[in-house]
Motif scaffolding. Structure first.
Motif, PDB file in Angstrom:
ATOM      1  N   PRO A   1       0.710  -1.254  -0.009  1.00 51.78           N
ATOM      2  CA  PRO A   1       0.020   0.030  -0.044  1.00 51.78           C
ATOM      3  C   PRO A   1       0.915   1.347   0.102  1.00 51.78           C
ATOM      4  O   PRO A   1       0.557   2.218  -0.526  1.00 51.78           O
ATOM      5  CB  PRO A   1      -0.976  -0.071   1.252  1.00 51.78           C
ATOM      6  CG  PRO A   1      -0.202  -1.143   2.188  1.00 51.78           C
ATOM      7  CD  PRO A   1       0.403  -2.155   1.331  1.00 51.78           C
ATOM      8  N   TYR A   2       2.025   1.158   0.631  1.00 51.63           N
ATOM      9  CA  TYR A   2       2.959   2.260   0.720  1.00 51.63           C
ATOM     10  C   TYR A   2       3.185   2.807  -0.849  1.00 51.63           C
ATOM     11  O   TYR A   2       3.201   3.715  -1.001  1.00 51.63           O
ATOM     12  CB  TYR A   2       4.098   1.969   1.511  1.00 51.63           C
ATOM     13  CG  TYR A   2       5.315   3.155   1.794  1.00 51.63           C
ATOM     14  CD1 TYR A   2       6.308   3.204   0.927  1.00 51.63           C
ATOM     15  CD2 TYR A   2       4.765   4.119   2.684  1.00 51.63           C
ATOM     16  CE1 TYR A   2       7.230   4.210   1.132  1.00 51.63           C
ATOM     17  CE2 TYR A   2       5.689   4.964   2.898  1.00 51.63           C
ATOM     18  CZ  TYR A   2       7.030   5.277   2.327  1.00 51.63           C
ATOM     19  OH  TYR A   2       7.871   6.301   2.372  1.00 51.63           O
ATOM     20  N   LEU A   3       3.892   1.814  -1.544  1.00 54.71           N
ATOM     21  CA  LEU A   3       4.186   1.969  -2.912  1.00 54.71           C
ATOM     22  C   LEU A   3       3.121   2.369  -3.766  1.00 54.71           C
ATOM     23  O   LEU A   3       3.276   3.454  -4.539  1.00 54.71           O
ATOM     24  CB  LEU A   3       5.026   0.950  -3.529  1.00 54.71           C
ATOM     25  CG  LEU A   3       6.236   0.679  -2.911  1.00 54.71           C
ATOM     26  CD1 LEU A   3       7.006  -0.639  -3.606  1.00 54.71           C
ATOM     27  CD2 LEU A   3       7.523   1.802  -3.316  1.00 54.71           C
ATOM     28  N   VAL A   4       2.019   1.637  -3.606  1.00 58.06           N
ATOM     29  CA  VAL A   4       0.816   2.187  -4.481  1.00 58.06           C
ATOM     30  C   VAL A   4       0.540   3.433  -4.253  1.00 58.06           C
ATOM     31  O   VAL A   4       0.204   4.516  -5.279  1.00 58.06           O
ATOM     32  CB  VAL A   4      -0.330   1.319  -4.011  1.00 58.06           C
ATOM     33  CG1 VAL A   4      -1.680   1.637  -4.709  1.00 58.06           C
ATOM     34  CG2 VAL A   4      -0.160  -0.151  -4.756  1.00 58.06           C
ATOM     35  N   SER A   5       0.606   3.902  -2.780  1.00 55.83           N
ATOM     36  CA  SER A   5       0.188   5.375  -2.428  1.00 55.83           C
ATOM     37  C   SER A   5       1.259   6.351  -3.008  1.00 55.83           C
ATOM     38  O   SER A   5       0.647   7.379  -3.468  1.00 55.83           O
ATOM     39  CB  SER A   5       0.130   5.550  -0.967  1.00 55.83           C
ATOM     40  OG  SER A   5      -0.699   4.838  -0.400  1.00 55.83           O
ATOM     41  N   PHE A   6       2.310   5.997  -3.153  1.00 58.51           N
ATOM     42  CA  PHE A   6       3.430   6.787  -3.782  1.00 58.51           C
ATOM     43  C   PHE A   6       3.122   7.136  -5.031  1.00 58.51           C
ATOM     44  O   PHE A   6       3.303   8.381  -5.263  1.00 58.51           O
ATOM     45  CB  PHE A   6       4.608   6.064  -3.543  1.00 58.51           C
ATOM     46  CG  PHE A   6       5.983   6.808  -4.127  1.00 58.51           C
ATOM     47  CD1 PHE A   6       6.656   6.348  -5.266  1.00 58.51           C
ATOM     48  CD2 PHE A   6       6.534   8.147  -3.366  1.00 58.51           C
ATOM     49  CE1 PHE A   6       7.618   7.184  -5.491  1.00 58.51           C
ATOM     50  CE2 PHE A   6       7.527   8.714  -3.889  1.00 58.51           C
ATOM     51  CZ  PHE A   6       8.150   8.285  -5.061  1.00 58.51           C
TER      52      PHE A   6
END
Lengths: 32, 527
Positions: free
Chosen positions: B57-62
């Motif tokens: 989710p962190y990279l998707v949000s990035f």
């Protein structure tokens, strides 16, 4: 270290480092 | 004062400062983004959010929130700079013509100020603790397992055997804001840029040294063979994919991306306003973001949590992760360093790291107000710096003296969470829908030194705003309403919380009044 942890760590580090290398290479290869 | 350009009809920013070099602006924005949160907040969010699985989710949000919003802020800022404006009210009014938006956007100057008022104090703790690390005071407290008492004594929360008053902390605080304003006084290029070009490489080197130290610890306690570096990294990175079904992990990841990149604060807009129209923002914005992620995931992710695991084991590490950033930074970490050879050296490096991360962020929080006074009132640098120094000094007083009553937390809630999310939503809606994605996309690609994939046009217009509305909605329900209602707040704190709210309202009132005056001073020339 478990296989999944190792794969994730290497993958994420790889993506971030690759992105940094790409960006800074482009920055330094252009004259200001 | 900006002059009217008789050939083009646009207000050209003659005499307005500019960045000296491309690398300079990148490191300045990266410096603004890289802060205490990279080293204290991210690791705990990840550890509590499913370990390695959190990175998804962190990279998707990035990709869907971080990068798009970063580009939008740079673009709006550079646009504003063309017209001699460096702050959100003037910039957004210029491109929308909406008086409502002009006043609403005052939060783009208020947010960084509110955060500065408490951030400066915390930053000064780092400076103090760097000294305490070499003076031996910290080692002594660590030996007696009294680091929490040490911190509370220093903060002036209690009077104890370590500190009988707050005055030493106060002294470090004064030094810290003098140093901050020194760089502001020197200006964008000779002050902020120069600071960033020196400080950021030093920050990276120190962090790498500390990571190297942690990762070469092996198994420090032979009686606890499970507490090893390998197991520590395993703990951090082993994915618990079941958390991907929990909305709170997605919200936590999105929030972390948002805060770590300093989005929605107005500071990037101000920094970008010192660019020339033809300067690239696509590559610069991406580079600053990538630098932040390097510092956060690779460096930040390899420090406190692995270190805590190696010395305290898994169960205690989870408790530590839940105990909050101050506790981790100023109690747990000194404890960890006290347990290793060369502890005082590494402890002082750790606090120097935090101080550098802090100061490159805090100068960026001062600059929007400085830009507002310089651009909209035509004040000289000297006058602006004197006014802002005085204002900051005064405004920090309640934060310092009422810390234990929750004054700091209340400023952080409004400035650092509520207004931030609202402002980011405003920015992206203005850019994609009011100004229009056609014009916005064209601006973004002006001078671009990389080709931005065209999918981002769709993402900026539809996905990022949707993401932000979901965040705003969920947080309003889960977080904002209970906090506004003061759920769980002790009775003795309530007057101080109300005091903080009145303080914030007063700042909003003054800002709105100043914006009203500036419009009357400089009625907008037609485009």
């Amino acid at each position: 270290m478990s296989m999944s942890a190792a794969i994730l760590m290497v993958a994420v580090w790889g993506i971030i480092i690759a992105l940094c290398v790409f960006c800074f290479y482009k920055v330094f290869s252009k004259k200001d | 004062m900006p002059q009217v350009d008789l050939t083009g009809g646009a207000l050209m920013s003659k005499g307005r400062e500019q960045w000296g070099t491309k690398l300079g602006v990148i490191l300045a924005v990266a410096g603004s983004a890289v802060g205490l949160g990279n080293f204290l907040r991210f690791p705990t969010q990840a550890a509590l959010g499913g370990g390695g699985a959190f990175m998804i989710p962190y990279l998707v949000s990035f990709l869907l929130l971080g990068i798009p919003l970063m580009w939008v802020e740079w673009s709006l800022g550079r646009k504003g700079g063309e017209y001699g404006h460096g702050t959100a009210p003037a910039i957004l009014y210029k491109i929308t013509g909406s008086r409502f938006i002009k006043y609403f956007a005052s939060i783009g100057i208020i947010i960084p100020l509110l955060i500065l008022f408490y951030y400066a104090f915390i930053e000064s703790w780092s400076l103090a603790y760097a000294f305490f690390s070499v003076s031996g005071a910290l080692t002594e407290a660590a030996g007696k397992n009294e680091l929490a008492e040490f911190l509370h004594g220093y903060q002036g929360v209690v009077s104890n055997q370590y500190f009988d008053s707050i005055w030493l902390a106060y002294g470090f605080f004064v030094v810290t804001i003098v140093v901050n304003f020194y760089f502001i006084y020197k200006g964008v290029s000779s002050g902020i840029e120069k600071l960033s070009k020196i400080a950021m490489p030093i920050l990276v080197v120190i962090a790498i040294l500390l990571v190297g130290r942690i990762l070469t610890l092996g198994t420090p306690d032979p009686l606890k063979p499970d507490q090893s570096v390998m197991n520590a990294l395993n703990f951090v990175w082993t994915p618990d994919f079941s958390v991907l079904l929990e909305s709170k992990v997605w919200l936590s990841a999105a929030g972390q991306i948002f805060f770590t990149l300093s989005l929605g604060m107005g500071v990037i807009m101000t920094y970008a306003s010192y660019l020339k129209k033809s300067d690239d923002i696509a590559l610069s914005g991406l580079t600053a973001s990538a630098t932040n992620e390097f510092c956060e995931v690779i460096l930040g992710g390899s420090l406190i949590i692995p270190a805590a695991f190696i010395f305290f084991g898994q169960v205690q590490t989870v408790q530590i992760a839940q105990s909050g950033s101050f506790n981790i930074g100023f109690v747990t970490m000194p404890n960890i360093f006290a347990n290793m050879p060369g502890g005082p050296v590494f402890a002082s490096l750790w606090f120097i790291l935090l101080f550098i991360a802090g100061i490159t962020s805090s100068v960026s929080m001062i600059q929007p107000a400085v830009a507002f006074l310089e651009d909209e009132f035509g004040f000289s640098r000297k006058k602006t710096v004197l006014i802002m120094f005085g204002l900051t000094f005064l405004a920090c007083q309640p934060v310092i003296f009422f810390m234990k009553y929750g004054f700091l937390d209340e400023l952080d809630f409004w400035g650092g969470t509520v207004f931030l999310t609202i402002f980011a939503t405003l920015e992206i809606v203005v850019f994609g829908w009011i100004y229009g994605i056609d014009k916005g996309w064209k601006d973004l690609n002006e001078g671009a030194e990389i080709k931005i994939p065209s999918i981002f046009r769709f993402i900026i217009k539809y996905i990022s705003p949707l993401f932000l509305f979901i965040l705003l909605g969920t947080w309003t329900y889960q977080m904002f309403i209970p906090t506004i209602m003061m759920k769980g707040v002790p009775d003795e704190n309530r007057p101080y919380i109300w005091g903080a709210r009145i303080f914030i309202l007063a700042i909003i009132g003054v800002m709105m009044y100043l914006i009203k005056i500036t419009t009357e001073k400089r009625p907008e020339v037609s485009k």
